[in-house]
Design an enzyme around this catalytic site. Sequence first.
Site, PDB file in Angstrom:
ATOM      1  N   SER A 126       0.696  -1.197  -0.011  1.00 18.50           N
ATOM      2  CA  SER A 126      -0.101  -0.068  -0.011  1.00 18.50           C
ATOM      3  C   SER A 126       0.863   1.155   0.091  1.00 18.50           C
ATOM      4  CB  SER A 126      -0.775  -0.009   1.369  1.00 18.50           C
ATOM      5  OG  SER A 126      -1.313   1.281   1.499  1.00 18.50           O
ATOM      6  N   GLU A 128       0.243   3.645   1.716  1.00 17.80           N
ATOM      7  CA  GLU A 128       0.256   3.966   3.181  1.00 17.80           C
ATOM      8  C   GLU A 128       1.732   3.879   3.657  1.00 17.80           C
ATOM      9  OE1 GLU A 128      -1.693   5.407   5.964  1.00 17.80           O
ATOM     10  OE2 GLU A 128      -2.400   6.396   4.379  1.00 17.80           O
ATOM     11  N   TYR A 150      -1.590   0.390  10.647  1.00 13.86           N
ATOM     12  CA  TYR A 150      -2.023  -0.156   9.508  1.00 13.86           C
ATOM     13  C   TYR A 150      -0.618  -0.031   8.338  1.00 13.86           C
ATOM     14  CZ  TYR A 150      -3.775  -0.700   4.675  1.00 13.86           C
ATOM     15  OH  TYR A 150      -3.757  -1.183   3.293  1.00 13.86           O
TER      16      TYR A 150
HETATM   17  P1  NAP Z   1     -11.280  -4.702   1.837  1.00 16.43           P
HETATM   18  O1  NAP Z   1     -12.578  -4.294   0.892  1.00 16.43           O
HETATM   19  O2  NAP Z   1     -11.500  -3.949   3.173  1.00 16.43           O
HETATM   20  O3  NAP Z   1     -11.387  -6.278   1.561  1.00 16.43           O
HETATM   21  C1  NAP Z   1     -10.590  -7.078   2.765  1.00 16.43           C
HETATM   22  C2  NAP Z   1     -10.746  -8.561   2.527  1.00 16.43           C
HETATM   23  O4  NAP Z   1      -9.911  -9.073   3.354  1.00 16.43           O
HETATM   24  C3  NAP Z   1     -12.185  -8.951   2.761  1.00 16.43           C
HETATM   25  O5  NAP Z   1     -12.386  -9.822   1.997  1.00 16.43           O
HETATM   26  C4  NAP Z   1     -12.110  -9.614   4.074  1.00 16.43           C
HETATM   27  O6  NAP Z   1     -13.107 -10.444   4.543  1.00 16.43           O
HETATM   28  C5  NAP Z   1     -10.724 -10.230   4.067  1.00 16.43           C
HETATM   29  N1  NAP Z   1     -10.095 -10.322   5.429  1.00 16.43           N
HETATM   30  C6  NAP Z   1      -9.919  -9.739   6.478  1.00 16.43           C
HETATM   31  N2  NAP Z   1      -9.310 -10.329   7.583  1.00 16.43           N
HETATM   32  C7  NAP Z   1      -9.308 -11.553   7.186  1.00 16.43           C
HETATM   33  C8  NAP Z   1      -8.701 -12.967   7.739  1.00 16.43           C
HETATM   34  N3  NAP Z   1      -8.319 -13.002   9.087  1.00 16.43           N
HETATM   35  N4  NAP Z   1      -8.802 -13.866   7.213  1.00 16.43           N
HETATM   36  C9  NAP Z   1      -9.414 -13.883   5.719  1.00 16.43           C
HETATM   37  N5  NAP Z   1      -9.879 -12.955   5.215  1.00 16.43           N
HETATM   38  C10 NAP Z   1      -9.781 -11.715   5.870  1.00 16.43           C
HETATM   39  O7  NAP Z   1     -10.204  -4.286   1.030  1.00 16.43           O
HETATM   40  P2  NAP Z   1      -9.813  -3.699  -0.324  1.00 16.43           P
HETATM   41  O8  NAP Z   1      -9.986  -2.354  -0.661  1.00 16.43           O
HETATM   42  O9  NAP Z   1     -10.343  -4.838  -1.439  1.00 16.43           O
HETATM   43  O10 NAP Z   1      -8.086  -4.006  -0.516  1.00 16.43           O
HETATM   44  C11 NAP Z   1      -7.488  -5.287  -0.856  1.00 16.43           C
HETATM   45  C12 NAP Z   1      -6.058  -5.220  -0.441  1.00 16.43           C
HETATM   46  O11 NAP Z   1      -5.686  -4.317  -0.690  1.00 16.43           O
HETATM   47  C13 NAP Z   1      -6.063  -4.903   1.137  1.00 16.43           C
HETATM   48  O12 NAP Z   1      -4.838  -5.906   1.712  1.00 16.43           O
HETATM   49  C14 NAP Z   1      -5.928  -3.596   1.513  1.00 16.43           C
HETATM   50  O13 NAP Z   1      -5.110  -3.440   2.845  1.00 16.43           O
HETATM   51  C15 NAP Z   1      -4.909  -3.460  -0.014  1.00 16.43           C
HETATM   52  N6  NAP Z   1      -4.881  -2.214  -0.302  1.00 16.43           N
HETATM   53  C16 NAP Z   1      -6.111  -1.545  -0.708  1.00 16.43           C
HETATM   54  C17 NAP Z   1      -5.917  -0.184  -1.354  1.00 16.43           C
HETATM   55  C18 NAP Z   1      -7.143   0.364  -1.649  1.00 16.43           C
HETATM   56  O14 NAP Z   1      -7.192   1.651  -2.214  1.00 16.43           O
HETATM   57  N7  NAP Z   1      -8.565  -0.328  -1.630  1.00 16.43           N
HETATM   58  C19 NAP Z   1      -4.670   0.457  -1.746  1.00 16.43           C
HETATM   59  C20 NAP Z   1      -3.502  -0.442  -1.110  1.00 16.43           C
HETATM   60  C21 NAP Z   1      -3.644  -1.707  -0.470  1.00 16.43           C
HETATM   61  P3  NAP Z   1     -14.558 -10.222   5.210  1.00 16.43           P
HETATM   62  O15 NAP Z   1     -15.446  -9.716   4.122  1.00 16.43           O
HETATM   63  O16 NAP Z   1     -14.810 -11.373   5.997  1.00 16.43           O
HETATM   64  O17 NAP Z   1     -14.266  -9.025   6.252  1.00 16.43           O
HETATM   65  O1  G4F Z   2     -10.561   6.762   2.329  1.00 15.92           O
HETATM   66  P1  G4F Z   2      -9.754   6.585   3.543  1.00 15.92           P
HETATM   67  O2  G4F Z   2     -10.115   6.033   4.885  1.00 15.92           O
HETATM   68  O3  G4F Z   2      -8.330   6.090   2.798  1.00 15.92           O
HETATM   69  P2  G4F Z   2      -6.727   5.783   3.230  1.00 15.92           P
HETATM   70  O4  G4F Z   2      -6.564   6.128   4.894  1.00 15.92           O
HETATM   71  O5  G4F Z   2      -5.970   6.657   2.583  1.00 15.92           O
HETATM   72  O6  G4F Z   2      -6.474   4.393   3.478  1.00 15.92           O
HETATM   73  C1  G4F Z   2      -6.833   3.561   2.139  1.00 15.92           C
HETATM   74  O7  G4F Z   2      -5.997   3.736   1.044  1.00 15.92           O
HETATM   75  C2  G4F Z   2      -4.768   3.094   1.351  1.00 15.92           C
HETATM   76  C3  G4F Z   2      -3.769   3.365   0.113  1.00 15.92           C
HETATM   77  O8  G4F Z   2      -3.132   4.532   0.342  1.00 15.92           O
HETATM   78  C4  G4F Z   2      -5.083   1.661   1.544  1.00 15.92           C
HETATM   79  F1  G4F Z   2      -3.804   0.911   1.856  1.00 15.92           F
HETATM   80  C5  G4F Z   2      -6.048   1.293   2.839  1.00 15.92           C
HETATM   81  O9  G4F Z   2      -6.177   0.067   2.911  1.00 15.92           O
HETATM   82  C6  G4F Z   2      -7.123   2.047   2.467  1.00 15.92           C
HETATM   83  O10 G4F Z   2      -7.730   1.562   1.132  1.00 15.92           O
HETATM   84  O11 G4F Z   2      -9.130   8.093   3.957  1.00 15.92           O
HETATM   85  C7  G4F Z   2      -8.540   9.002   2.853  1.00 15.92           C
HETATM   86  C8  G4F Z   2      -8.392  10.172   3.481  1.00 15.92           C
HETATM   87  C9  G4F Z   2      -7.564  10.491   4.958  1.00 15.92           C
HETATM   88  O12 G4F Z   2      -6.509  11.462   4.778  1.00 15.92           O
HETATM   89  C10 G4F Z   2      -8.620  10.567   5.816  1.00 15.92           C
HETATM   90  O13 G4F Z   2      -8.091  11.581   7.185  1.00 15.92           O
HETATM   91  O14 G4F Z   2      -9.561  10.884   3.835  1.00 15.92           O
HETATM   92  C11 G4F Z   2      -9.559  11.429   4.991  1.00 15.92           C
HETATM   93  N1  G4F Z   2     -10.890  11.544   5.679  1.00 15.92           N
HETATM   94  C12 G4F Z   2     -11.541  13.039   6.009  1.00 15.92           C
HETATM   95  N2  G4F Z   2     -12.860  12.624   6.345  1.00 15.92           N
HETATM   96  C13 G4F Z   2     -11.690  10.797   6.073  1.00 15.92           C
HETATM   97  C14 G4F Z   2     -12.852  11.432   6.583  1.00 15.92           C
HETATM   98  N3  G4F Z   2     -11.686   9.338   5.823  1.00 15.92           N
HETATM   99  C15 G4F Z   2     -12.609   8.597   6.360  1.00 15.92           C
HETATM  100  N4  G4F Z   2     -12.437   7.074   6.234  1.00 15.92           N
HETATM  101  N5  G4F Z   2     -13.772   9.138   6.940  1.00 15.92           N
HETATM  102  C16 G4F Z   2     -14.084  10.516   7.150  1.00 15.92           C
HETATM  103  O15 G4F Z   2     -14.970  10.910   7.449  1.00 15.92           O
END
Ligand code: NAP
Ligand code: G4F
Length: 325
Positions: A126, A128, A150
Amino acid sequence: MPAKKRALITGITGQDGSYLADLLLEKDYQVFGLVRRSSTSNYRRIEHLKDKITLIPGDLLDQMSLIQAVKEANPDEVYNLAAQSFVPTSWTSPLSTGEFTALGVTRMLETVRLIKPKAKFYQASSSEMFGNTPHTPQNEQTPFSPRSPYGVAKVYGHFITLNYRESYNLFAVSGICFNHESPRRGLEFVTRKISDGVVRIKLGLAKDLKLGNLDAKRDWGYAPDYCRAMYLMLQQPKPQDFVIGTGVAHSVKDFVKAAFDTVGLDWKKYVKIDKKFIRPAEVDHLVADASKAKKILKWKPEVSFEQLVKIMVEADLARIFKERK
Ligand code: NAP
Ligand code: G4F
């Protein structure tokens, strides 16, 4: 006829897992998904696929269940997408975040090493991990400086993947993905909270939208574009890591304004700041330099920021309209 390729996806019930399953089925893969038990069904995102994929019970906390899953799927490719992925929860549950998001990666790698060492392995790293780095934009050489439990857990997952590649010669790679969003994004993430909130206000179902820091900047792209990059990384002749992002940053305020504009409302009348959503430590500005992915994977994002906002608001409009009927 050659045998179909087999892929195991952890996190298949999540946003990315569901889009990746769509993509791999289109490419004629046999798709297996690891699912953990829950007292209510959480298969909403894969409802449309349930007859086309095989679900295997398992949990990243339980090594034996992972061994069983890899034995059953016998995968050519493993996509490790499962994690505790919501940054604020990593402060309230830092230990379980470490168990899932950090040590869970080692459990998956150990399982692959022991059961199917020839399988190619993708780790969901990520942006992050870059946290408050002074370097901008961020690429594969940028040092990590995580700002949340995280982010710290993801750094561990990233380096253990690299370590297994170097120690055991596994085809194990990390995609360092910047934020990617879609109508399947969880409602707690800021983009989806905004698209859902805007529609509720437009339809008279809510009076305001409470948010935290509006000044944070993120590089937001469209999730299916990022799943295509994950697939491409495992089709390369040699294992290597890639940064994936659009190269364009916007503030949360920009997203808010664009979303309210889509339905013809003035955001200033509805958005309230609630301290509850301000984080103990913020990541102020992330933006990707994805030139390596462009050059080697021939990858580029197909959906712009403006298109993404429109896709998300329109999808929430259609969904909430349907639910009300
Ligand atoms: P998400 O919607 O939160 O999905 C997370 C998945 O992980 C869900 O299927 C969840 O299952 C499963 N999970 C959590 N804990 C588990 C466990 N103990 N055993 C088995 N399964 C488990 O996340 P996403 O946005 O699709 O992201 C996918 C991956 O990319 C994650 O690793 C995230 O950290 C990473 N990532 C995401 C972003 C982004 O912007 N979306 C960016 C960078 C990296 P349940 O449905 O049972 O909860
Ligand atoms: O949407 P966010 O919660 O995403 P964040 O923290 O960037 O993390 C996501 O992206 C990562 C990749 O860089 C992934 F690895 C991670 O798993 C996840 O998918 O927040 C984005 C921004 C933050 O700066 C937060 O402070 O939005 C700001 N924010 C402002 N108001 C808020 C809110 N975030 C959330 N969730 N809720 C608010 O009300």
